[in-house]
Design an enzyme around this catalytic site. Structure first.
Site, PDB file in Angstrom:
ATOM      1  NE  ARG A 108      52.355  21.971  50.784  1.00 61.18           N
ATOM      2  CZ  ARG A 108      52.938  21.287  51.770  1.00 61.18           C
ATOM      3  NH1 ARG A 108      53.034  19.961  51.701  1.00 61.18           N
ATOM      4  NH2 ARG A 108      53.452  21.909  52.816  1.00 61.18           N
ATOM      5  CD  GLN A 149      54.123  18.079  59.017  1.00 60.07           C
ATOM      6  OE1 GLN A 149      54.320  18.571  60.117  1.00 60.07           O
ATOM      7  NE2 GLN A 149      53.875  18.826  57.961  1.00 60.07           N
ATOM      8  CG  ASN A 156      63.253  19.352  55.332  1.00 61.16           C
ATOM      9  OD1 ASN A 156      62.476  18.800  54.537  1.00 61.16           O
ATOM     10  ND2 ASN A 156      63.466  18.875  56.536  1.00 61.16           N
ATOM     11  CE  LYS A 157      56.828  20.878  57.111  1.00 64.06           C
ATOM     12  NZ  LYS A 157      55.845  21.795  56.482  1.00 64.06           N
ATOM     13  NE  ARG A 176      53.736  15.335  55.267  1.00 60.96           N
ATOM     14  CZ  ARG A 176      54.669  14.387  55.267  1.00 60.96           C
ATOM     15  NH1 ARG A 176      54.377  13.104  55.166  1.00 60.96           N
ATOM     16  NH2 ARG A 176      55.933  14.708  55.378  1.00 60.96           N
ATOM     17  CG  ASP A 188      59.808  20.074  51.233  1.00 63.91           C
ATOM     18  OD1 ASP A 188      60.283  20.015  52.385  1.00 63.91           O
ATOM     19  OD2 ASP A 188      58.744  19.526  50.888  1.00 63.91           O
TER      20      ASP A 188
HETATM   21  O1  MRU Z   1      54.656  20.131  54.660  1.00 58.69           O
HETATM   22  P1  MRU Z   1      55.144  18.730  54.412  1.00 58.69           P
HETATM   23  O2  MRU Z   1      54.664  17.756  55.424  1.00 58.69           O
HETATM   24  O3  MRU Z   1      54.845  18.282  52.996  1.00 58.69           O
HETATM   25  O4  MRU Z   1      56.722  18.833  54.549  1.00 58.69           O
HETATM   26  C1  MRU Z   1      57.497  17.704  54.263  1.00 58.69           C
HETATM   27  C2  MRU Z   1      58.943  17.893  54.510  1.00 58.69           C
HETATM   28  O5  MRU Z   1      59.403  18.941  54.850  1.00 58.69           O
HETATM   29  C3  MRU Z   1      59.836  16.714  54.186  1.00 58.69           C
HETATM   30  O6  MRU Z   1      60.963  16.734  55.007  1.00 58.69           O
HETATM   31  C4  MRU Z   1      60.294  16.810  52.723  1.00 58.69           C
HETATM   32  O7  MRU Z   1      59.184  16.950  51.877  1.00 58.69           O
HETATM   33  C5  MRU Z   1      61.084  15.622  52.297  1.00 58.69           C
HETATM   34  S1  MRU Z   1      60.020  14.215  52.118  1.00 58.69           S
HETATM   35  C6  MRU Z   1      60.973  12.881  51.686  1.00 58.69           C
END
Ligand code: MRU
Length: 359
Positions: A100, A207, A258-259, A57, A248
Protein backbone atom coordinates in the site's frame (compact mmCIF):
# COMPACT_ATOMS: atom_id res chain seq x y z
CA UNK A 1 -7.92 -26.45 11.47
CA UNK A 2 -7.53 -25.65 15.18
CA UNK A 3 -9.52 -22.63 16.32
CA UNK A 4 -7.39 -19.54 16.82
CA UNK A 5 -7.67 -17.92 20.22
CA UNK A 6 -7.42 -14.15 19.91
CA UNK A 7 -5.51 -12.47 22.75
CA UNK A 8 -6.91 -9.29 24.31
CA UNK A 9 -4.98 -6.07 24.83
CA UNK A 10 -4.98 -3.75 27.87
CA UNK A 11 -8.24 -2.16 26.67
CA UNK A 12 -9.80 -5.63 26.68
CA UNK A 13 -10.09 -5.40 22.88
CA UNK A 14 -8.75 -8.09 20.53
CA UNK A 15 -5.12 -7.72 19.55
CA UNK A 16 -4.77 -6.72 15.89
CA UNK A 17 -1.43 -8.49 15.39
CA UNK A 18 0.29 -11.11 17.49
CA UNK A 19 3.35 -13.33 17.20
CA UNK A 20 2.98 -16.65 18.99
CA UNK A 21 5.29 -19.66 18.98
CA UNK A 22 7.12 -18.48 15.88
CA UNK A 23 3.94 -17.69 13.93
CA UNK A 24 2.26 -14.43 12.88
CA UNK A 25 -1.48 -13.91 13.39
CA UNK A 26 -3.76 -11.06 12.32
CA UNK A 27 -7.28 -10.18 13.37
CA UNK A 28 -9.28 -10.20 10.11
CA UNK A 29 -10.74 -6.69 10.13
CA UNK A 30 -12.76 -7.22 6.96
CA UNK A 31 -15.37 -9.29 8.81
CA UNK A 32 -15.68 -7.14 11.93
CA UNK A 33 -17.90 -6.49 13.79
CA UNK A 34 -20.03 -9.49 12.81
CA UNK A 35 -17.21 -12.01 13.21
CA UNK A 36 -14.09 -11.89 15.33
CA UNK A 37 -11.64 -14.13 13.54
CA UNK A 38 -7.88 -14.48 13.68
CA UNK A 39 -5.89 -15.66 10.67
CA UNK A 40 -2.46 -17.24 10.70
CA UNK A 41 -0.09 -15.75 8.13
CA UNK A 42 2.09 -18.38 6.50
CA UNK A 43 4.08 -16.33 3.98
CA UNK A 44 5.21 -12.81 3.15
CA UNK A 45 2.96 -13.01 0.08
CA UNK A 46 -0.03 -13.69 2.33
CA UNK A 47 0.89 -10.71 4.52
CA UNK A 48 1.05 -8.50 1.42
CA UNK A 49 -2.41 -9.72 0.34
CA UNK A 50 -3.77 -9.17 3.86
CA UNK A 51 -2.49 -5.58 3.80
CA UNK A 52 -3.99 -4.94 0.34
CA UNK A 53 -7.32 -6.48 1.37
CA UNK A 54 -7.36 -4.43 4.63
CA UNK A 55 -7.44 -7.52 6.84
CA UNK A 56 -4.81 -5.53 8.70
CA UNK A 57 -5.08 -1.79 8.18
CA UNK A 58 -4.35 1.59 9.71
CA UNK A 59 -0.94 3.19 9.35
CA UNK A 60 0.80 2.02 12.56
CA UNK A 61 -0.67 -1.50 12.29
CA UNK A 62 0.63 -2.06 8.77
CA UNK A 63 4.04 -0.81 9.92
CA UNK A 64 4.09 -3.53 12.59
CA UNK A 65 2.63 -6.17 10.23
CA UNK A 66 5.29 -5.30 7.65
CA UNK A 67 8.10 -5.85 10.16
CA UNK A 68 6.75 -9.29 11.15
CA UNK A 69 5.83 -10.10 7.54
CA UNK A 70 9.43 -9.62 6.48
CA UNK A 71 10.42 -12.34 8.94
CA UNK A 72 8.11 -14.78 7.15
CA UNK A 73 9.83 -13.91 3.88
CA UNK A 74 13.33 -14.69 5.15
CA UNK A 75 12.62 -17.50 7.61
CA UNK A 76 13.47 -20.30 5.15
CA UNK A 77 16.60 -18.54 3.88
CA UNK A 78 18.65 -18.85 7.05
CA UNK A 79 21.08 -21.29 5.36
CA UNK A 80 22.38 -18.48 3.14
CA UNK A 81 25.61 -16.64 3.86
CA UNK A 82 25.08 -13.45 5.88
CA UNK A 83 25.78 -11.32 2.78
CA UNK A 84 23.29 -13.20 0.62
CA UNK A 85 20.76 -13.21 3.49
CA UNK A 86 21.16 -9.43 3.78
CA UNK A 87 20.51 -9.07 0.05
CA UNK A 88 17.28 -11.06 0.43
CA UNK A 89 16.21 -8.96 3.43
CA UNK A 90 16.54 -5.79 1.34
CA UNK A 91 14.81 -7.31 -1.68
CA UNK A 92 11.84 -8.68 0.31
CA UNK A 93 11.48 -5.47 2.35
CA UNK A 94 11.35 -3.39 -0.86
CA UNK A 95 8.73 -5.75 -2.31
CA UNK A 96 6.48 -5.82 0.78
CA UNK A 97 6.73 -2.03 1.07
CA UNK A 98 4.76 -1.73 -2.20
CA UNK A 99 1.62 -3.38 -0.77
CA UNK A 100 0.00 0.00 0.00
CA UNK A 101 1.50 3.35 -0.99
CA UNK A 102 0.04 6.06 1.24
CA UNK A 103 0.73 5.13 4.86
CA UNK A 104 4.42 5.78 5.37
CA UNK A 105 4.54 3.46 8.41
CA UNK A 106 4.76 0.36 6.20
CA UNK A 107 7.96 1.54 4.53
CA UNK A 108 9.15 3.04 7.84
CA UNK A 109 8.81 -0.32 9.65
CA UNK A 110 10.57 -2.19 6.86
CA UNK A 111 13.36 0.39 6.62
CA UNK A 112 13.86 0.15 10.35
CA UNK A 113 14.24 -3.65 10.02
CA UNK A 114 16.72 -3.30 7.12
CA UNK A 115 18.75 -0.58 8.87
CA UNK A 116 18.82 -2.66 12.03
CA UNK A 117 20.01 -5.75 10.09
CA UNK A 118 22.78 -3.70 8.49
CA UNK A 119 23.95 -2.44 11.88
CA UNK A 120 24.50 -5.99 13.24
CA UNK A 121 27.55 -8.26 12.95
CA UNK A 122 26.01 -11.71 13.34
CA UNK A 123 27.97 -14.96 13.21
CA UNK A 124 25.42 -16.43 10.81
CA UNK A 125 22.04 -15.78 9.19
CA UNK A 126 20.16 -17.71 11.89
CA UNK A 127 21.48 -15.30 14.49
CA UNK A 128 20.52 -12.31 12.33
CA UNK A 129 17.00 -13.69 11.97
CA UNK A 130 16.68 -14.01 15.77
CA UNK A 131 17.91 -10.44 16.21
CA UNK A 132 15.40 -9.22 13.60
CA UNK A 133 12.58 -10.97 15.44
CA UNK A 134 13.58 -9.07 18.58
CA UNK A 135 13.53 -5.82 16.57
CA UNK A 136 10.04 -6.55 15.18
CA UNK A 137 8.80 -7.17 18.72
CA UNK A 138 10.41 -3.87 19.79
CA UNK A 139 8.62 -2.02 16.97
CA UNK A 140 5.35 -3.59 18.09
CA UNK A 141 5.82 -2.81 21.79
CA UNK A 142 7.08 0.70 21.02
CA UNK A 143 3.90 1.38 19.02
CA UNK A 144 1.80 0.44 22.05
CA UNK A 145 3.67 2.98 24.15
CA UNK A 146 3.68 5.73 21.48
CA UNK A 147 -0.08 5.42 21.09
CA UNK A 148 -0.69 5.42 24.84
CA UNK A 149 1.39 8.61 25.18
CA UNK A 150 -0.68 10.27 22.41
CA UNK A 151 -3.64 9.72 24.73
CA UNK A 152 -1.84 11.02 27.78
CA UNK A 153 -1.09 14.29 25.94
CA UNK A 154 -4.34 14.54 23.98
CA UNK A 155 -6.83 13.75 26.75
CA UNK A 156 -6.67 17.35 28.03
CA UNK A 157 -8.39 18.48 24.79
CA UNK A 158 -11.58 16.60 25.70
CA UNK A 159 -13.63 18.60 28.21
CA UNK A 160 -16.65 17.32 30.14
CA UNK A 161 -19.88 17.03 28.06
CA UNK A 162 -18.14 17.73 24.77
CA UNK A 163 -18.89 16.07 21.45
CA UNK A 164 -15.88 14.70 19.54
CA UNK A 165 -16.10 13.74 15.86
CA UNK A 166 -13.75 11.24 14.28
CA UNK A 167 -13.42 9.84 10.76
CA UNK A 168 -12.40 6.35 9.64
CA UNK A 169 -10.74 4.15 12.26
CA UNK A 170 -7.61 5.45 13.90
CA UNK A 171 -8.35 3.23 16.86
CA UNK A 172 -6.92 0.31 18.72
CA UNK A 173 -7.64 -1.79 15.62
CA UNK A 174 -5.47 0.48 13.46
CA UNK A 175 -2.49 0.29 15.81
CA UNK A 176 -0.95 -1.99 18.42
CA UNK A 177 -3.26 -0.83 21.19
CA UNK A 178 -4.72 2.58 22.16
CA UNK A 179 -5.06 3.90 18.61
CA UNK A 180 -4.06 7.44 17.68
CA UNK A 181 -7.26 9.52 17.33
CA UNK A 182 -8.97 7.28 19.88
CA UNK A 183 -6.16 7.31 22.41
CA UNK A 184 -7.18 10.69 23.96
CA UNK A 185 -10.72 9.26 24.11
CA UNK A 186 -9.61 6.09 25.92
CA UNK A 187 -7.50 8.09 28.38
CA UNK A 188 -10.25 10.68 28.99
CA UNK A 189 -12.67 7.80 29.57
CA UNK A 190 -10.26 6.18 32.03
CA UNK A 191 -10.07 9.58 33.75
CA UNK A 192 -13.89 9.46 34.03
CA UNK A 193 -14.45 12.54 31.86
CA UNK A 194 -17.99 12.31 30.39
CA UNK A 195 -18.05 13.03 26.62
CA UNK A 196 -19.72 11.84 23.41
CA UNK A 197 -18.06 10.56 20.26
CA UNK A 198 -19.61 10.79 16.80
CA UNK A 199 -18.13 8.27 14.37
CA UNK A 200 -18.41 9.00 10.64
CA UNK A 201 -19.31 5.73 8.93
CA UNK A 202 -16.57 6.38 6.32
CA UNK A 203 -17.68 5.23 2.90
CA UNK A 204 -16.72 3.25 0.93
CA UNK A 205 -15.35 0.60 3.30
CA UNK A 206 -17.14 1.71 6.47
CA UNK A 207 -14.21 1.68 8.87
CA UNK A 208 -16.13 4.10 11.11
CA UNK A 209 -19.29 1.99 11.20
CA UNK A 210 -17.66 -1.42 11.36
CA UNK A 211 -14.60 -0.66 13.45
CA UNK A 212 -14.58 2.66 15.35
CA UNK A 213 -18.15 2.50 16.59
CA UNK A 214 -17.59 -1.16 17.57
CA UNK A 215 -14.36 -0.71 19.48
CA UNK A 216 -15.54 2.41 21.34
CA UNK A 217 -18.81 0.70 22.22
CA UNK A 218 -16.87 -2.34 23.51
CA UNK A 219 -14.84 0.02 25.69
CA UNK A 220 -17.97 1.60 27.16
CA UNK A 221 -17.48 5.00 25.50
CA UNK A 222 -20.63 6.93 24.51
CA UNK A 223 -20.46 6.66 20.71
CA UNK A 224 -23.01 7.60 18.05
CA UNK A 225 -22.68 6.46 14.45
CA UNK A 226 -23.48 8.94 11.68
CA UNK A 227 -23.20 8.77 7.90
CA UNK A 228 -20.49 10.97 6.41
CA UNK A 229 -22.98 13.50 5.05
CA UNK A 230 -24.43 14.19 8.51
CA UNK A 231 -21.34 15.84 9.98
CA UNK A 232 -22.18 19.34 8.68
CA UNK A 233 -25.66 19.20 10.16
CA UNK A 234 -24.35 18.06 13.54
CA UNK A 235 -21.78 20.86 13.54
CA UNK A 236 -24.48 23.37 12.63
CA UNK A 237 -26.43 22.16 15.66
CA UNK A 238 -23.46 22.78 17.93
CA UNK A 239 -23.06 19.09 18.77
CA UNK A 240 -19.39 18.85 17.81
CA UNK A 241 -16.79 20.69 19.90
CA UNK A 242 -13.70 18.96 18.61
CA UNK A 243 -12.52 16.80 15.71
CA UNK A 244 -9.72 14.27 16.10
CA UNK A 245 -8.58 12.09 13.20
CA UNK A 246 -5.57 9.93 12.49
CA UNK A 247 -3.19 10.19 9.55
CA UNK A 248 -1.45 7.83 7.15
CA UNK A 249 1.36 10.22 6.38
CA UNK A 250 2.11 13.71 7.62
CA UNK A 251 4.47 15.76 5.49
CA UNK A 252 7.30 17.83 6.99
CA UNK A 253 5.15 20.98 6.72
CA UNK A 254 2.24 19.40 8.65
CA UNK A 255 0.02 18.62 5.64
CA UNK A 256 -1.92 15.51 6.58
CA UNK A 257 -2.95 12.57 4.39
CA UNK A 258 -5.77 10.54 5.88
CA UNK A 259 -8.81 8.50 4.85
CA UNK A 260 -10.84 9.95 2.01
CA UNK A 261 -13.35 12.40 3.44
CA UNK A 262 -11.04 13.81 6.08
CA UNK A 263 -10.47 16.97 4.01
CA UNK A 264 -14.23 17.53 3.86
CA UNK A 265 -14.45 17.21 7.64
CA UNK A 266 -11.59 19.70 8.05
CA UNK A 267 -13.31 22.21 5.75
CA UNK A 268 -16.54 21.85 7.73
CA UNK A 269 -14.65 22.24 11.01
CA UNK A 270 -13.07 25.46 9.73
CA UNK A 271 -16.47 26.81 8.67
CA UNK A 272 -18.06 26.03 12.03
CA UNK A 273 -14.95 27.08 14.00
CA UNK A 274 -14.49 23.63 15.51
CA UNK A 275 -10.83 22.81 16.25
CA UNK A 276 -9.49 20.04 14.00
CA UNK A 277 -6.71 17.92 15.53
CA UNK A 278 -4.71 15.05 14.07
CA UNK A 279 -3.14 12.35 16.24
CA UNK A 280 -0.02 10.46 15.18
CA UNK A 281 3.17 8.77 16.34
CA UNK A 282 6.54 9.91 14.93
CA UNK A 283 6.55 6.86 12.60
CA UNK A 284 3.83 8.57 10.53
CA UNK A 285 5.83 11.74 9.88
CA UNK A 286 7.64 11.75 6.53
CA UNK A 287 10.41 14.31 6.85
CA UNK A 288 11.51 13.50 3.28
CA UNK A 289 8.13 14.70 2.00
CA UNK A 290 8.20 18.51 2.10
CA UNK A 291 4.45 18.98 1.46
CA UNK A 292 1.26 16.97 1.11
CA UNK A 293 0.99 17.37 -2.65
CA UNK A 294 3.77 14.78 -3.11
CA UNK A 295 2.10 12.08 -1.00
CA UNK A 296 1.06 9.12 -3.18
CA UNK A 297 -2.68 8.52 -2.96
CA UNK A 298 -3.82 4.92 -3.26
CA UNK A 299 -6.54 4.28 -5.85
CA UNK A 300 -8.78 1.38 -4.80
CA UNK A 301 -10.83 -1.16 -6.74
CA UNK A 302 -13.90 0.52 -8.33
CA UNK A 303 -16.04 -2.30 -6.88
CA UNK A 304 -15.63 -0.71 -3.46
CA UNK A 305 -17.67 2.23 -4.81
CA UNK A 306 -20.09 0.45 -7.15
CA UNK A 307 -21.02 -2.06 -4.45
CA UNK A 308 -22.32 -1.73 -0.94
CA UNK A 309 -20.80 -4.81 0.61
CA UNK A 310 -21.64 -7.72 -1.68
CA UNK A 311 -24.57 -5.89 -3.30
CA UNK A 312 -24.08 -3.85 -6.47
CA UNK A 313 -25.60 -0.39 -6.13
CA UNK A 314 -24.46 1.36 -9.33
CA UNK A 315 -25.13 0.88 -13.04
CA UNK A 316 -22.89 -1.47 -15.02
CA UNK A 317 -19.95 0.18 -16.79
CA UNK A 318 -20.27 3.38 -14.73
CA UNK A 319 -17.03 5.38 -14.52
CA UNK A 320 -15.64 5.36 -10.98
CA UNK A 321 -13.04 7.37 -9.12
CA UNK A 322 -11.85 5.76 -5.87
CA UNK A 323 -9.00 7.56 -4.08
CA UNK A 324 -8.54 6.01 -0.64
CA UNK A 325 -7.03 9.11 0.98
CA UNK A 326 -6.99 12.90 0.74
CA UNK A 327 -4.67 15.61 1.99
CA UNK A 328 -5.70 18.27 4.50
CA UNK A 329 -3.54 21.41 4.29
CA UNK A 330 -1.67 22.23 7.49
CA UNK A 331 -3.44 25.59 7.93
CA UNK A 332 -6.64 23.70 8.77
CA UNK A 333 -4.96 21.72 11.55
CA UNK A 334 -5.13 23.17 15.08
CA UNK A 335 -2.51 20.78 16.41
CA UNK A 336 -0.74 17.47 15.94
CA UNK A 337 -1.20 15.24 18.97
CA UNK A 338 1.99 13.18 19.24
CA UNK A 339 3.71 10.99 21.81
CA UNK A 340 5.81 14.05 22.68
CA UNK A 341 2.94 16.44 23.24
CA UNK A 342 0.65 18.63 21.13
CA UNK A 343 2.61 20.31 18.35
CA UNK A 344 1.15 23.65 17.25
CA UNK A 345 1.73 25.72 14.09
CA UNK A 346 4.04 26.62 12.47
CA UNK A 347 4.37 22.87 11.92
CA UNK A 348 7.42 22.87 9.68
CA UNK A 349 9.52 24.62 12.30
CA UNK A 350 7.96 22.93 15.34
CA UNK A 351 8.07 19.40 13.92
CA UNK A 352 11.72 19.69 13.01
CA UNK A 353 12.53 21.27 16.40
CA UNK A 354 10.66 18.53 18.28
CA UNK A 355 12.16 15.68 16.29
CA UNK A 356 15.65 17.11 15.86
CA UNK A 357 16.89 14.56 18.38
CA UNK A 358 17.13 10.95 17.20
CA UNK A 359 14.35 8.56 18.26
O1 MRU B 1 -7.59 2.38 4.48
P1 MRU B 1 -7.34 2.31 5.96
O2 MRU B 1 -8.47 1.72 6.71
O3 MRU B 1 -6.02 1.63 6.27
O4 MRU B 1 -7.20 3.83 6.40
C1 MRU B 1 -6.86 4.11 7.73
C2 MRU B 1 -6.85 5.56 8.04
O5 MRU B 1 -7.05 6.40 7.22
C3 MRU B 1 -6.45 5.93 9.46
O6 MRU B 1 -7.07 7.12 9.83
C4 MRU B 1 -4.93 6.13 9.52
O7 MRU B 1 -4.27 5.00 9.00
C5 MRU B 1 -4.44 6.38 10.90
S1 MRU B 1 -4.52 4.89 11.86
C6 MRU B 1 -4.01 5.25 13.44
Amino acid sequence: MPEITIPKNRLNLPETIWWENGALFLLDQTVLPLEIIGERQETIEQVSESIKALKVRGAPAIGVAGAYGLLLGIKELRDLSVDDFMGKIEEKAAWLGEARPTAVNLKWGLKRMVDFAKSQSPANSGELYDLLLEEAIRIHEEDRELCRMIGVHGAELIKPSQGVLTHCNAGSLATSEFGTATSPMYVAHQNEVPFRVYADETRPLLQGARLTSWELQQAGIDVTLITDNMAAHLMSQGLIDLVITGTDRTAANGDVANKIGTLGVAILAKHFEVPFYVALPYSTIDFDMPAGEGIPIEERDPKEVTNFGARRTAPNKIKVCSPAFDVTPNEMVAGLITERGIIRPPFKENLSLEYATAQ
